[in-house]
Write an enzyme that holds these catalytic residues in place. Sequence first.
Site, PDB file in Angstrom:
ATOM      1  N   SER A 208      58.322 -32.105 -41.036  1.00 56.25           N
ATOM      2  CA  SER A 208      59.254 -32.837 -40.188  1.00 56.25           C
ATOM      3  C   SER A 208      59.244 -32.296 -38.777  1.00 56.25           C
ATOM      4  CB  SER A 208      60.663 -32.745 -40.761  1.00 56.25           C
ATOM      5  OG  SER A 208      61.255 -31.552 -40.322  1.00 56.25           O
ATOM      6  N   LYS A 209      59.796 -33.105 -37.878  1.00 55.46           N
ATOM      7  CA  LYS A 209      59.838 -32.696 -36.478  1.00 55.46           C
ATOM      8  C   LYS A 209      60.608 -31.398 -36.321  1.00 55.46           C
ATOM      9  CE  LYS A 209      59.504 -37.254 -34.536  1.00 55.46           C
ATOM     10  NZ  LYS A 209      59.912 -38.223 -33.589  1.00 55.46           N
ATOM     11  N   ARG A 210      61.500 -31.154 -37.263  1.00 54.54           N
ATOM     12  CA  ARG A 210      62.301 -29.945 -37.132  1.00 54.54           C
ATOM     13  C   ARG A 210      61.493 -28.676 -37.397  1.00 54.54           C
ATOM     14  NH1 ARG A 210      66.030 -30.983 -41.089  1.00 54.54           N
ATOM     15  NH2 ARG A 210      64.945 -32.953 -41.322  1.00 54.54           N
TER      16      ARG A 210
END
Length: 473
Positions: free
Chosen positions: A247-249
């Site tokens: 994920s982007k996180r």
Amino acid sequence: MVRTRFAPSPTGFLHVGGLRTALYAYLYAKKAGGKFILRIEDTDLERTVPGAVELIYRTLNETGLHYDEGPDVGGEYGPYIQTERKNVYLDYARKLIESGDAYYCFCSKERLDKLHKDGATKYDKHCQRTVSREEAERRIAAGEKYVIRQNIPAEGVSSYTDLVFGEIKVDYNDLEDNILIKSDGYPTYNFANVIDDHLMHITHVIRGTEYLSSTPKYNLLYDALGFERPQYIHLQPIMRDAHQKLSKRHGDANYEDFIAKGYLKDAIVNYIALLGWSPKDNREKLTLAEMEEMFSLDGISKSASIFDEQKMRWLNSLYVKELSEQEYHAHALPFYERLPYLKGFDLAYLSTLLHGRTEVFSDVQKLTEFITKFDGFDTELFVNQKWKTDATLAAKLLPDLIALAGSEWDTLHDALNAYAEQNGYKKGQVLWIFRIALTGAASTPGGATEMATLFGKKESLRRLAVALEKVRR
Ligand code: GLU
């Protein structure tokens, strides 16, 4: 003509998943002799991050995914930034209202919240059932806030064919009357993607499987507006492991971070291509030009792929090996500059030593940090089973080796060999002792005389003297 697009929302860095979508859309178009288009989907104003659009342009250009049409290159069907097309969408939304495929909705946030709290899983069509067109128009004229919602049939089953997954069936009952036009007058993604894909003559829509089940909603819009539906190619997500999506996180999953770690852009593109596609011959090292030739839908995977940084490192190392000395050095320099202890070293020479040992450029730190650890080194390092060396032998040989380094520096390699021969030692024994004394490290990016060349005569003599002190103690 085949026309594909990459339609990112400018919400931050270009994530690996986004870059892969762009790559496949690019490859599919190029393989077919078609066009690849960039469109910026920025109608969710709150999520737009300043600078993100420029980053998208830069990344696509750097990686070679040149688009034929797009905001900064122009094209026949622009503008290619959705916020600059605001008025286009409203006209189509009004058409849908005329035909009964959409309706005005005035429900307050409080009402919608209550609906959810009471267990509703989707909007209950309240305004569609209770507000007539005339009443809606009166309320709008009086300044009341409204949205426009899609009117999804209450029952029935929709079906379409995805070019990767085959027939997809979705019950209309599972779909919600999504908002098409928000109260700020901007369209949602759910509406804008359809209008723009049509107006931009997109023939093949390539995007993540998160859109697989909402595509029937878009198909209803195509049909209602009399547009031809595009073909769909949905891509499985890239996973961090068996359970978690990348994920982007996870900060390390974007293009910029890989560049910062010292990956080469061609290797990044190559690796990302393999996350969900494999060529017929299962080759792994492929240039963009080769992929443009070989790309085909039957190589696209129906299951998710797991991102494996080890494999990406390996692939990168193949690209690093192919660099010329100059190219290697140019890439390595910014990484050297972050290491203050390398000040004063002959960095071009260092590059020749590190070239074959570098998988990614940030490795230069690990490969050189032995330089900083010399003073504390442990004399146990002189122990080598194969060469039968230890600190005692080092104490015995080092005075001679120091003398040799002092007098025969320019032909040190030969001098060390001759010394071994004349005194009944194996070359390996002498070189081991010399290298450990010089570096204080079991593994170094070069042999004894290469390390001596790296340090230079003065520093080498200083180090050898320190080592002798250590073994004498
Ligand atoms: N803006 C959408 C996204 O970033 C694009 C999806 C699509 O390609 O239709 O997820």
